[in-house]
Write a protein that holds these residues in place. Structure first.
Motif, PDB file in Angstrom:
ATOM      1  N   PRO A 182       4.542  -9.587  23.211  1.00 46.32           N
ATOM      2  CA  PRO A 182       5.533  -9.902  22.175  1.00 46.32           C
ATOM      3  C   PRO A 182       4.977  -9.848  20.747  1.00 46.32           C
ATOM      4  O   PRO A 182       5.742  -9.745  19.788  1.00 46.32           O
ATOM      5  N   GLU A 183       3.638  -9.888  20.611  1.00 43.27           N
ATOM      6  CA  GLU A 183       3.050  -9.860  19.265  1.00 43.27           C
ATOM      7  C   GLU A 183       3.104  -8.462  18.637  1.00 43.27           C
ATOM      8  O   GLU A 183       2.930  -8.303  17.442  1.00 43.27           O
ATOM      9  N   TRP A 184       3.377  -7.435  19.438  1.00 41.83           N
ATOM     10  CA  TRP A 184       3.423  -6.052  18.945  1.00 41.83           C
ATOM     11  C   TRP A 184       4.736  -5.791  18.212  1.00 41.83           C
ATOM     12  O   TRP A 184       5.820  -5.999  18.769  1.00 41.83           O
ATOM     13  N   LEU A 185       4.645  -5.348  16.946  1.00 45.31           N
ATOM     14  CA  LEU A 185       5.856  -5.152  16.147  1.00 45.31           C
ATOM     15  C   LEU A 185       6.215  -3.675  15.978  1.00 45.31           C
ATOM     16  O   LEU A 185       7.219  -3.351  15.359  1.00 45.31           O
ATOM     17  N   GLY A 186       5.369  -2.788  16.540  1.00 48.42           N
ATOM     18  CA  GLY A 186       5.659  -1.358  16.434  1.00 48.42           C
ATOM     19  C   GLY A 186       6.626  -0.908  17.524  1.00 48.42           C
ATOM     20  O   GLY A 186       7.287  -1.722  18.181  1.00 48.42           O
ATOM     21  N   HIS A 187       6.703   0.409  17.730  1.00 46.73           N
ATOM     22  CA  HIS A 187       7.602   0.954  18.743  1.00 46.73           C
ATOM     23  C   HIS A 187       6.987   0.831  20.134  1.00 46.73           C
ATOM     24  O   HIS A 187       5.771   0.777  20.282  1.00 46.73           O
ATOM     25  N   VAL A 188       7.852   0.831  21.143  1.00 50.49           N
ATOM     26  CA  VAL A 188       7.397   0.934  22.535  1.00 50.49           C
ATOM     27  C   VAL A 188       8.091   2.173  23.109  1.00 50.49           C
ATOM     28  O   VAL A 188       9.313   2.313  22.997  1.00 50.49           O
ATOM     29  N   GLY A 189       7.268   3.066  23.703  1.00 50.66           N
ATOM     30  CA  GLY A 189       7.836   4.313  24.240  1.00 50.66           C
ATOM     31  C   GLY A 189       6.903   5.454  23.888  1.00 50.66           C
ATOM     32  O   GLY A 189       5.883   5.258  23.227  1.00 50.66           O
ATOM     33  N   VAL A 190       7.248   6.638  24.341  1.00 49.97           N
ATOM     34  CA  VAL A 190       6.350   7.783  24.154  1.00 49.97           C
ATOM     35  C   VAL A 190       6.611   8.481  22.806  1.00 49.97           C
ATOM     36  O   VAL A 190       7.693   8.347  22.229  1.00 49.97           O
ATOM     37  N   VAL A 191       5.596   9.215  22.339  1.00 55.85           N
ATOM     38  CA  VAL A 191       5.674   9.871  21.025  1.00 55.85           C
ATOM     39  C   VAL A 191       6.916  10.776  20.885  1.00 55.85           C
ATOM     40  O   VAL A 191       7.579  10.745  19.839  1.00 55.85           O
ATOM     41  N   PRO A 192       7.260  11.589  21.915  1.00 57.39           N
ATOM     42  CA  PRO A 192       8.423  12.467  21.734  1.00 57.39           C
ATOM     43  C   PRO A 192       9.705  11.705  21.373  1.00 57.39           C
ATOM     44  O   PRO A 192      10.559  12.239  20.653  1.00 57.39           O
ATOM     45  N   ARG A 193       9.801  10.437  21.804  1.00 58.72           N
ATOM     46  CA  ARG A 193      11.000   9.659  21.432  1.00 58.72           C
ATOM     47  C   ARG A 193      11.068   9.422  19.930  1.00 58.72           C
ATOM     48  O   ARG A 193      12.151   9.363  19.349  1.00 58.72           O
ATOM     49  N   LEU A 194       9.891   9.274  19.295  1.00 56.31           N
ATOM     50  CA  LEU A 194       9.877   9.091  17.835  1.00 56.31           C
ATOM     51  C   LEU A 194      10.368  10.354  17.138  1.00 56.31           C
ATOM     52  O   LEU A 194      10.972  10.296  16.071  1.00 56.31           O
ATOM     53  N   VAL A 195      10.088  11.504  17.754  1.00 53.13           N
ATOM     54  CA  VAL A 195      10.525  12.779  17.152  1.00 53.13           C
ATOM     55  C   VAL A 195      12.047  12.844  17.149  1.00 53.13           C
ATOM     56  O   VAL A 195      12.663  13.265  16.166  1.00 53.13           O
ATOM     57  N   HIS A 196      12.664  12.395  18.256  1.00 53.48           N
ATOM     58  CA  HIS A 196      14.122  12.436  18.333  1.00 53.48           C
ATOM     59  C   HIS A 196      14.757  11.610  17.218  1.00 53.48           C
ATOM     60  O   HIS A 196      15.787  11.960  16.677  1.00 53.48           O
ATOM     61  N   ARG A 197      14.094  10.473  16.877  1.00 55.25           N
ATOM     62  CA  ARG A 197      14.664   9.552  15.875  1.00 55.25           C
ATOM     63  C   ARG A 197      14.285   9.895  14.443  1.00 55.25           C
ATOM     64  O   ARG A 197      14.911   9.405  13.522  1.00 55.25           O
ATOM     65  N   ALA A 198      13.205  10.675  14.259  1.00 56.50           N
ATOM     66  CA  ALA A 198      12.648  10.857  12.903  1.00 56.50           C
ATOM     67  C   ALA A 198      13.639  11.538  11.972  1.00 56.50           C
ATOM     68  O   ALA A 198      14.344  12.474  12.373  1.00 56.50           O
ATOM     69  N   GLU A 199      13.622  11.072  10.729  1.00 63.47           N
ATOM     70  CA  GLU A 199      14.441  11.737   9.720  1.00 63.47           C
ATOM     71  C   GLU A 199      13.587  12.893   9.202  1.00 63.47           C
ATOM     72  O   GLU A 199      12.465  12.670   8.741  1.00 63.47           O
ATOM     73  N   LEU A 200      14.056  14.121   9.381  1.00 65.00           N
ATOM     74  CA  LEU A 200      13.219  15.223   8.896  1.00 65.00           C
ATOM     75  C   LEU A 200      14.032  16.412   8.417  1.00 65.00           C
ATOM     76  O   LEU A 200      15.161  16.639   8.854  1.00 65.00           O
ATOM     77  N   ASP A 201      13.418  17.151   7.504  1.00 68.07           N
ATOM     78  CA  ASP A 201      14.003  18.365   6.971  1.00 68.07           C
ATOM     79  C   ASP A 201      13.347  19.533   7.724  1.00 68.07           C
ATOM     80  O   ASP A 201      12.201  19.905   7.443  1.00 68.07           O
ATOM     81  N   ALA A 202      14.082  20.083   8.696  1.00 63.90           N
ATOM     82  CA  ALA A 202      13.491  21.064   9.608  1.00 63.90           C
ATOM     83  C   ALA A 202      12.932  22.285   8.868  1.00 63.90           C
ATOM     84  O   ALA A 202      11.885  22.819   9.239  1.00 63.90           O
ATOM     85  N   GLN A 203      13.620  22.708   7.808  1.00 69.30           N
ATOM     86  CA  GLN A 203      13.166  23.924   7.097  1.00 69.30           C
ATOM     87  C   GLN A 203      11.856  23.683   6.354  1.00 69.30           C
ATOM     88  O   GLN A 203      11.064  24.603   6.179  1.00 69.30           O
ATOM     89  N   ALA A 204      11.640  22.419   5.940  1.00 64.61           N
ATOM     90  CA  ALA A 204      10.458  22.123   5.106  1.00 64.61           C
ATOM     91  C   ALA A 204       9.268  21.642   5.920  1.00 64.61           C
ATOM     92  O   ALA A 204       8.172  21.496   5.387  1.00 64.61           O
ATOM     93  N   THR A 205       9.496  21.381   7.227  1.00 60.56           N
ATOM     94  CA  THR A 205       8.460  20.694   8.007  1.00 60.56           C
ATOM     95  C   THR A 205       7.549  21.633   8.789  1.00 60.56           C
ATOM     96  O   THR A 205       7.999  22.595   9.399  1.00 60.56           O
ATOM     97  N   VAL A 206       6.250  21.278   8.767  1.00 64.31           N
ATOM     98  CA  VAL A 206       5.256  21.900   9.642  1.00 64.31           C
ATOM     99  C   VAL A 206       4.701  20.780  10.504  1.00 64.31           C
ATOM    100  O   VAL A 206       4.439  19.688  10.005  1.00 64.31           O
ATOM    101  N   ALA A 207       4.526  21.016  11.817  1.00 62.23           N
ATOM    102  CA  ALA A 207       4.022  19.963  12.699  1.00 62.23           C
ATOM    103  C   ALA A 207       2.661  20.345  13.259  1.00 62.23           C
ATOM    104  O   ALA A 207       2.394  21.517  13.541  1.00 62.23           O
TER     105      ALA A 207
END
Ligand SMILES: Cc1cc2nc3c(=O)[nH]c(=O)nc-3n(C[C@H](O)[C@H](O)[C@H](O)COP(=O)(O)OP(=O)(O)OC[C@H]3O[C@@H](n4cnc5c(N)ncnc54)[C@H](O)[C@@H]3O)c2cc1C
Length: 279
Positions: A182-207
């Motif tokens: 319960p002391e963890w305040l970050g996300h729980v789950g796998v990295v690809p889930r963060l990608v689904h939620r991330a606010e991003l400009d697809a044309q400007a982004t390099v990964a």
């Protein structure tokens, strides 16, 4: 150590001395290696060396130090088998064998002006650390800089204090773990889930991605779904390597050799081959 390898030739190891050692987790250590007299440790972000402790086998390990620092060679190593256990067990003052650096780098200079999204899983962060340091050292040349980093648990996250410093210098950071108390305040789950939620400009982004292959596959699928072009997605691949210079063929991936043509590839160069099971 020059970018082409030691003067004696790329198959002849140089003797580096363990100058400092730091433990991160139960099985992961950072070693700072002092080059032989007269040698410098020049490299570009994304390159690796072939590293060994006497008699215990030679393995590819990414360079995780600051590319602007030509002093000590820095490696972060997770002890998973005979060779990496022997490297992690090396004491200060002990000599390790180093060949390289080898391999193609992250396109840090080429992506000037872009938003850079860095995705790392577990021991995948050390190979990206030099790229992060290079991006932050020239912060004004880039758009948004973001790191999405995941590990099994909060205790397994590497470089936690340094991540705070990166954040203070303009890197937006989101951390995620598979499970936590319960002391963890970050996300729980796998990295690809963060990608689904991330606010991003697809044309400007390099990964740029590094981590377990399954994580990279799912994260790349999420990035492509978000509209990022496969040619703007870069991954660092791992395969069994022996020579490091494209001679032995152990690291063949489709028509390429990971040691020579990688380890960093654009996804557009690889996707066809990774679609073939067990390749
Ligand atoms: C370009 C490149 C860069 C790398 N950078 C780093 C790094 O910065 N830090 C680091 O700790 N490791 C890194 N690795 C992985 C490292 O090379 C392997 O962990 C090492 O070869 C294992 O050798 P070993 O003899 O200790 O273990 P082994 O006895 O060979 O293997 C022990 C266990 O680990 C598994 N394993 C071995 N190699 C890999 C691999 N490449 N990927 C996934 N599982 C594997 C084996 O299947 C086995 O279950 C990198 C690999 C490559 C190709």
């Amino acid at each position: 150590m020059s970018p082409e390898g030691v003067a004696a030739g790329p198959m002849v190891p140089a003797q580096f001395t363990v100058a400092a050692k730091r433990r991160h987790t139960a099985d992961t250590w950072t070693l700072e290696l002092e080059p032989p007299p007269g040698e410098r440790s020049q490299f570009v972000p994304g390159q690796f060396t072939m590293l060994s402790a006497f008699g215990a086998g030679e393995v590819p390990i990414s360079i995780s130090g600051d590319p602007a620092d030509e002093g000590r060679l820095v490696h972060t190593v997770r002890a998973v088998g005979a060779a990496t256990r022997a490297i992690c067990a090396a004491r200060e003052g002990q000599v390790l064998q180093v060949r390289g650096p080898f391999g193609r780098p992250w396109p840090v200079q080429e992506v000037a002006g872009a938003d850079v999204l860095i995705l790392a899983g577990g021991i995948g962060l050390p190979p990206l650390r030099p790229a992060i340091l290079a991006l932050l050292s020239d912060r004004a040349r880039y758009g948004r800089l973001r790191l999405l980093y995941g590990s099994r648990s909060p205790e397994q996250l590497l470089y936690p204090e340094e991540i705070e410093q990166w954040s203070a210098h303009g890197l937006e950071v989101e951390l995620t773990v598979d499970s936590a108390g319960p002391e963890w305040l970050g996300h729980v789950g796998v990295v690809p889930r963060l990608v689904h939620r991330a606010e991003l400009d697809a044309q400007a982004t390099v990964a740029m991605l590094c981590g377990p292959e399954v994580m990279m596959r799912f994260a790349v699928a999420a990035l492509l779904e978000r509209g990022i072009d496969a040619g703007r997605v870069y991954v660092s691949m791992e395969r069994n390597m022996q020579c490091g210079i494209g001679h032995c063929g152990h690291c063949q991936l489709g028509p390429t050799l990971v040691c020579r043509d990688g380890p960093v590839y654009s996804w557009s160069a690889l996707e066809r081959w990774l679609a073939i099971r067990e390749l």
